[in-house]
Design an enzyme around this catalytic site. Structure first.
Site, PDB file in Angstrom:
ATOM      1  N   GLU A   1       6.611  -6.557 -18.387  1.00  0.00           N
ATOM      2  CA  GLU A   1       5.769  -7.889 -18.620  1.00  0.00           C
ATOM      3  C   GLU A   1       5.085  -7.731 -20.301  1.00  0.00           C
ATOM      4  OE1 GLU A   1       3.217  -8.751 -15.665  1.00  0.00           O
ATOM      5  OE2 GLU A   1       4.399  -8.514 -14.020  1.00  0.00           O
TER       6      GLU A   1
ATOM      7  N   GLU B   1      12.162  -7.734  -7.913  1.00  0.00           N
ATOM      8  CA  GLU B   1      10.735  -7.795  -7.033  1.00  0.00           C
ATOM      9  C   GLU B   1      10.959  -9.063  -6.360  1.00  0.00           C
ATOM     10  OE1 GLU B   1       7.284  -7.452  -9.384  1.00  0.00           O
ATOM     11  OE2 GLU B   1       7.985  -6.043 -10.690  1.00  0.00           O
TER      12      GLU B   1
HETATM   13  O1  G3I Z   1      -6.195   1.197  -4.908  1.00  0.00           O
HETATM   14  C1  G3I Z   1      -7.262   0.301  -4.452  1.00  0.00           C
HETATM   15  C2  G3I Z   1      -8.298   0.744  -3.192  1.00  0.00           C
HETATM   16  O2  G3I Z   1      -8.567   1.904  -3.654  1.00  0.00           O
HETATM   17  C3  G3I Z   1      -9.356  -0.436  -3.012  1.00  0.00           C
HETATM   18  O3  G3I Z   1      -9.931  -0.130  -2.099  1.00  0.00           O
HETATM   19  C4  G3I Z   1      -8.500  -1.516  -2.885  1.00  0.00           C
HETATM   20  C5  G3I Z   1      -9.511  -2.934  -2.435  1.00  0.00           C
HETATM   21  O4  G3I Z   1     -10.118  -3.145  -3.818  1.00  0.00           O
HETATM   22  O5  G3I Z   1      -7.688  -1.969  -4.046  1.00  0.00           O
HETATM   23  C6  G3I Z   1      -6.706  -1.091  -4.256  1.00  0.00           C
HETATM   24  O6  G3I Z   1      -6.048  -1.306  -5.490  1.00  0.00           O
HETATM   25  C7  G3I Z   1      -5.193  -2.734  -5.217  1.00  0.00           C
HETATM   26  C8  G3I Z   1      -3.629  -1.979  -5.515  1.00  0.00           C
HETATM   27  O7  G3I Z   1      -2.993  -3.258  -5.524  1.00  0.00           O
HETATM   28  C9  G3I Z   1      -3.358  -1.000  -4.558  1.00  0.00           C
HETATM   29  O8  G3I Z   1      -3.149  -1.429  -3.297  1.00  0.00           O
HETATM   30  C10 G3I Z   1      -5.516  -3.675  -5.983  1.00  0.00           C
HETATM   31  O9  G3I Z   1      -6.930  -4.167  -5.575  1.00  0.00           O
HETATM   32  C11 G3I Z   1      -4.515  -4.766  -6.006  1.00  0.00           C
HETATM   33  O10 G3I Z   1      -4.920  -5.641  -7.024  1.00  0.00           O
HETATM   34  C12 G3I Z   1      -3.261  -4.337  -6.497  1.00  0.00           C
HETATM   35  O11 G3I Z   1      -2.374  -5.451  -6.231  1.00  0.00           O
HETATM   36  C13 G3I Z   1      -0.898  -4.967  -6.676  1.00  0.00           C
HETATM   37  C14 G3I Z   1      -0.603  -6.000  -7.915  1.00  0.00           C
HETATM   38  O12 G3I Z   1       0.566  -5.666  -8.388  1.00  0.00           O
HETATM   39  C15 G3I Z   1      -1.797  -5.763  -9.281  1.00  0.00           C
HETATM   40  O13 G3I Z   1      -1.345  -6.394 -10.009  1.00  0.00           O
HETATM   41  C16 G3I Z   1       0.049  -5.266  -5.433  1.00  0.00           C
HETATM   42  O14 G3I Z   1      -0.019  -4.566  -4.557  1.00  0.00           O
HETATM   43  C17 G3I Z   1       1.515  -5.214  -6.233  1.00  0.00           C
HETATM   44  O15 G3I Z   1       2.588  -5.694  -5.336  1.00  0.00           O
HETATM   45  C18 G3I Z   1       1.671  -6.167  -7.603  1.00  0.00           C
HETATM   46  O16 G3I Z   1       3.092  -5.751  -7.783  1.00  0.00           O
HETATM   47  C19 G3I Z   1       3.323  -6.378  -9.200  1.00  0.00           C
HETATM   48  C20 G3I Z   1       4.255  -5.507 -10.087  1.00  0.00           C
HETATM   49  O17 G3I Z   1       3.775  -4.232 -10.230  1.00  0.00           O
HETATM   50  C21 G3I Z   1       4.561  -6.159 -11.139  1.00  0.00           C
HETATM   51  N1  G3I Z   1       5.208  -7.559 -11.053  1.00  0.00           N
HETATM   52  C22 G3I Z   1       4.287  -8.397 -10.385  1.00  0.00           C
HETATM   53  C23 G3I Z   1       3.871  -7.696  -8.919  1.00  0.00           C
HETATM   54  C24 G3I Z   1       3.177  -8.707  -8.196  1.00  0.00           C
HETATM   55  O18 G3I Z   1       1.813  -9.034  -8.891  1.00  0.00           O
END
Ligand code: G3I
Length: 382
Positions: free
Chosen positions: A175, A291
């Protein structure tokens, strides 16, 4: 009203869309005026898994998984091994997961997923070495113009070397294009651009190629699929970036098209999308669908109706992209509705669980599974 059934499918979506089903089982949804065929037959021949149907055409099929989710359920593991020929960690190979402190790497969780893939003879792909999101808390206090290159080179080298020879492909940069940011060549404003300038992208690929000469190096991007003005501008900027990198001999091998589709986003323009894929292929690049999922946030509440619409979108989209033989892989962003980022990112206003993926929350195939299977069965052989 014998031939016309006015069926309130319930209020759904933040727009409070009202769906009207009319005669001949077609569903017309306001306000997008999208018309969905509710009677389409998603018949599938035989019992083969998605992995096998893909492989029969020289394609690879798989999905993204979180370590905790995959480790938590034997049934999910069985479904994963049956359906997927490749696995990509959803979050475990991102900076915030790997870098608890500026001088420490923690590969515990990514190693678990790499071992699961190896044990079950699945390919393993990496996501993502350079992104503007999911940077660790310490990043903004520690990284600056003077040391950014050191951090970037050290990160890519350490992480890529750890899996060298075992990684099918890497999303090296993710991105990097956002025309709305008003930067040169439509580049996204990010700490990397701010500290290192536009050359950070070429640097990333050269360092990754040095660390793992075997891995396919991919540029991964979102919002390339639909035919809106913004997507058109973005596709042009991505193509120009790829042309520039190739013209400088950058070791880049493929484009990743994320394919986060949205029901009711308006129609796909198959001609424009197909032409873009041809343009990318003419650069000598392969293409991965990296994805794939279909958000049903704005669809009527009836799950059977949602499943049909989502399946239709899967089949329509894949029939276009798989027509391009440079497309070599299709990965869903998750395999089962039980775990999808869309539950939090685009929840439904009626509170119903979202249903964007091929398996339901009990890991049973849905019509979306049929649609993907049919698309592989109908795809030209690579
Ligand atoms: O690891 C922390 C944890 O310690 C904490 O307790 C919890 C609650 O706040 O958050 C956890 O982190 C989360 C992380 O996923 C791991 O689960 C983040 O809050 C959360 O924002 C993050 O979301 C991920 C997102 O990318 C971040 O932008 C999604 O799971 C993931 O599916 C998504 O994937 C992205 C690709 O990498 C790039 N393309 C878009 C796609 C969707 O956004």
């Amino acid at each position: 009203m014998s031939r016309r059934r006015l069926l309130y499918m319930g209020v759904s979506g933040f727009a409070g869309a009202l769906a009207v089903a009319v005669a001949k089982d077609r569903l017309l949804i306001y306000p997008s005026q999208a018309v969905y065929n509710l009677k389409k037959d998603f018949k599938v021949v035989g019992q083969s898994s998605l992995k096998k149907r893909a492989a029969a055409k020289g394609l690879i099929y798989g999905a993204a998984f979180g370590r905790d989710f995959l480790a938590s359920d034997k049934k999910l593991q069985a479904s994963t091994v049956r359906e997927c020929g490749i696995l990509v960690p959803e979050n475990e190979l991102k900076w915030d997961a790997l870098r608890p402190t500026p001088d420490k790497f923690d590969f515990t969780r990514s190693d678990w997923l790499a071992a699961f893939a190896r044990t079950h003879k699945m390919l393993f792909r990496g996501h993502t070495l350079v992104w503007y999101q999911q940077l660790p808390q310490w990043f903004k206090e520690v990284v600056n113009r003077q040391n950014a290159e050191k951090f970037l080179v050290e990160h890519i080298t350490t992480v890529t070397k750890r899996y060298a020879g075992r990684m099918h492909s890497w999303d090296v940069v993710n991105e990097a294009i956002e025309p709305d940011d008003g930067q040169q060549a439509g580049l996204r404003q990010s700490p990397w651009l701010q500290f290192l300038g536009a050359d950070y992208i070429e640097l990333a690929y050269r360092v990754a190629a040095q660390a793992d000469p075997k891995a396919m190096l991919v540029y991964n991007e979102n919002a390339l699929e639909y035919s809106g003005y913004k997507e058109e501008v973005k596709r042009t900027a991505v193509l120009k970036l790829l042309e520039r990198l190739k013209s400088r001999g950058t070791p880049i091998h493929a484009l990743g098209i994320q394919s986060h589709l949205v029901a009711q986003e308006g129609a796909l323009n198959a001609k424009k999308l197909r032409s873009f894929l041809s343009d990318v292929a003419s650069l000598g690049l392969k293409i991965l669908i990296t994805e794939l999922d279909v958000s049903d946030q704005k669809l009527p509440s009836n799950p059977a109706v949602r499943d049909r619409i989502v399946a239709g979108i899967y089949e329509d989209y894949l029939s276009v992209v798989l027509d391009e033989k440079a497309v070599i892989a299709v990965l869903n962003w998750g395999l089962s509705d039980r775990h999808t980022w869309l539950s939090t990112f685009t929840p439904r206003s009626d509170g119903a669980p979202v249903r964007p993926l091929p398996l339901d929350s009990s890991f049973k195939p849905k019509l979306a599974w049929n649609a993907i299977a049919r698309a592989f069965d109908q795809a030209p052989k690579r």
